[in-house]
Scaffold this motif. Structure first.
Motif, mmCIF file in Angstrom:
data_model
loop_
_atom_site.group_PDB
_atom_site.id
_atom_site.type_symbol
_atom_site.label_atom_id
_atom_site.label_comp_id
_atom_site.label_asym_id
_atom_site.label_seq_id
_atom_site.Cartn_x
_atom_site.Cartn_y
_atom_site.Cartn_z
ATOM 1 N N ILE A 61 0.867 -1.178 0.000
ATOM 2 C CA ILE A 61 0.000 0.000 0.000
ATOM 3 C C ILE A 61 0.902 1.226 0.000
ATOM 4 N N GLU A 62 0.696 2.113 -0.959
ATOM 5 C CA GLU A 62 1.421 3.382 -1.024
ATOM 6 C C GLU A 62 0.396 4.503 -1.113
ATOM 7 N N THR A 63 0.447 5.420 -0.181
ATOM 8 C CA THR A 63 -0.516 6.518 -0.165
ATOM 9 C C THR A 63 -0.001 7.692 -0.990
ATOM 10 N N ASP A 64 -0.888 8.613 -1.292
ATOM 11 C CA ASP A 64 -0.531 9.842 -1.991
ATOM 12 C C ASP A 64 -0.225 10.931 -0.967
ATOM 13 N N ALA A 65 0.682 11.806 -1.314
ATOM 14 C CA ALA A 65 1.086 12.891 -0.414
ATOM 15 C C ALA A 65 -0.064 13.852 -0.146
ATOM 16 N N GLY A 66 -0.146 14.280 1.099
ATOM 17 C CA GLY A 66 -1.101 15.312 1.481
ATOM 18 C C GLY A 66 -2.549 14.870 1.607
ATOM 19 N N ILE A 67 -2.812 13.564 1.636
ATOM 20 C CA ILE A 67 -4.176 13.048 1.691
ATOM 21 C C ILE A 67 -4.436 12.449 3.073
ATOM 22 N N GLU A 68 -5.678 12.556 3.537
ATOM 23 C CA GLU A 68 -6.076 11.961 4.812
ATOM 24 C C GLU A 68 -6.689 10.588 4.557
ATOM 25 N N TYR A 69 -6.159 9.571 5.240
ATOM 26 C CA TYR A 69 -6.633 8.193 5.097
ATOM 27 C C TYR A 69 -7.172 7.697 6.430
ATOM 28 N N GLY A 70 -7.986 6.685 6.356
ATOM 29 C CA GLY A 70 -8.445 5.990 7.557
ATOM 30 C C GLY A 70 -7.415 4.926 7.913
ATOM 31 N N ASP A 71 -7.854 3.696 8.146
ATOM 32 C CA ASP A 71 -6.957 2.596 8.473
ATOM 33 C C ASP A 71 -6.326 2.045 7.197
ATOM 34 N N LEU A 72 -5.040 1.660 7.297
ATOM 35 C CA LEU A 72 -4.315 1.026 6.201
ATOM 36 C C LEU A 72 -3.878 -0.341 6.684
ATOM 37 N N SER A 73 -4.269 -1.402 5.970
ATOM 38 C CA SER A 73 -3.996 -2.754 6.436
ATOM 39 C C SER A 73 -3.717 -3.692 5.270
ATOM 40 N N THR A 74 -2.644 -4.495 5.400
ATOM 41 C CA THR A 74 -2.345 -5.536 4.432
ATOM 42 C C THR A 74 -1.715 -6.709 5.167
ATOM 43 N N VAL A 75 -1.833 -7.912 4.608
ATOM 44 C CA VAL A 75 -1.233 -9.093 5.224
ATOM 45 C C VAL A 75 0.174 -9.308 4.664
ATOM 46 N N ASN A 76 0.288 -9.350 3.356
ATOM 47 C CA ASN A 76 1.574 -9.622 2.705
ATOM 48 C C ASN A 76 1.993 -8.435 1.857
ATOM 49 N N GLY A 77 2.701 -7.519 2.460
ATOM 50 C CA GLY A 77 3.181 -6.349 1.738
ATOM 51 C C GLY A 77 3.508 -5.230 2.695
ATOM 52 N N GLY A 78 4.328 -4.331 2.240
ATOM 53 C CA GLY A 78 4.693 -3.180 3.046
ATOM 54 C C GLY A 78 3.689 -2.052 2.891
ATOM 55 N N ILE A 79 3.812 -1.069 3.778
ATOM 56 C CA ILE A 79 2.937 0.103 3.726
ATOM 57 C C ILE A 79 3.806 1.344 3.783
ATOM 58 N N SER A 80 3.545 2.263 2.868
ATOM 59 C CA SER A 80 4.266 3.529 2.831
ATOM 60 C C SER A 80 3.265 4.676 2.944
ATOM 61 N N VAL A 81 3.377 5.436 4.021
ATOM 62 C CA VAL A 81 2.526 6.605 4.234
ATOM 63 C C VAL A 81 3.310 7.813 3.718
ATOM 64 N N ALA A 82 2.810 8.442 2.668
ATOM 65 C CA ALA A 82 3.535 9.523 1.991
ATOM 66 C C ALA A 82 3.664 10.763 2.873
ATOM 67 N N GLU A 83 4.595 11.609 2.485
ATOM 68 C CA GLU A 83 4.823 12.838 3.247
ATOM 69 C C GLU A 83 3.570 13.710 3.279
ATOM 70 N N ASP A 84 3.422 14.395 4.381
ATOM 71 C CA ASP A 84 2.305 15.327 4.603
ATOM 72 C C ASP A 84 0.928 14.673 4.560
ATOM 73 N N SER A 85 0.847 13.355 4.685
ATOM 74 C CA SER A 85 -0.460 12.697 4.707
ATOM 75 C C SER A 85 -0.761 12.186 6.112
ATOM 76 N N THR A 86 -1.979 11.728 6.305
ATOM 77 C CA THR A 86 -2.453 11.273 7.607
ATOM 78 C C THR A 86 -3.083 9.897 7.456
ATOM 79 N N ALA A 87 -2.803 9.017 8.414
ATOM 80 C CA ALA A 87 -3.449 7.701 8.457
ATOM 81 C C ALA A 87 -3.783 7.388 9.905
ATOM 82 N N GLN A 88 -4.886 6.700 10.122
ATOM 83 C CA GLN A 88 -5.272 6.378 11.492
ATOM 84 C C GLN A 88 -4.416 5.249 12.029
#
Length: 117
Positions: free
Chosen positions: A37-64
């Motif tokens: 999971i790769e998020t976009d910069a400057g966006i507000e997200y809820g929960d980010l969840s995956t079983v097999n894979g990494g997660i990247s929260v982009a700069e200036d963004s928000t995730a719960q």
């Protein structure tokens, strides 16, 4: 209706119609089984969840809450995250990121850049 009142009435009507759409928008949550999971910069997200894979929260963004089983987590510069948890992977927090909750990993390290908290 006077020339002055007409534009005001149209603005008021447009505001009344659009305000419920803006107020009811909830942050987008992403839930996967396989894949990163790769998020976009400057966006507000809820929960980010995956079983097999990494997660990247982009700069200036928000995730719960950010959770993965098999993969690392990267939290970008000036991003804000509620909590981050991984079983098999590390957690990398970049400069000036804000973590509001816990950082947890079972098999992996945690690194935090200067200015992160």
């Amino acid at each position: 209706m006077s020339r002055v009142a007409r534009p005001f009435a149209l603005t008021l009507l447009a505001t009344a119609l659009l305000l419920p759409l803006v107020a009811s928008a909830e942050p987008k949550s992403i839930d996967k089984v396989n894949g990163a999971i790769e998020t976009d910069a400057g966006i507000e997200y809820g929960d980010l969840s995956t079983v097999n894979g990494g997660i990247s929260v982009a700069e200036d963004s928000t995730a719960q809450d950010v959770e993965t089983v098999n993969g690392g987590i990267t939290i970008g510069s000036r991003a804000r995250v509620g909590s981050a948890e991984t079983v098999n992977g590390g957690i990398n927090v970049r400069a000036d990121a804000l973590i509001e909750g816990d950082l947890e990993t079972v098999n992996g390290g945690v690194s935090m850049a200067a200015g992160s908290s």
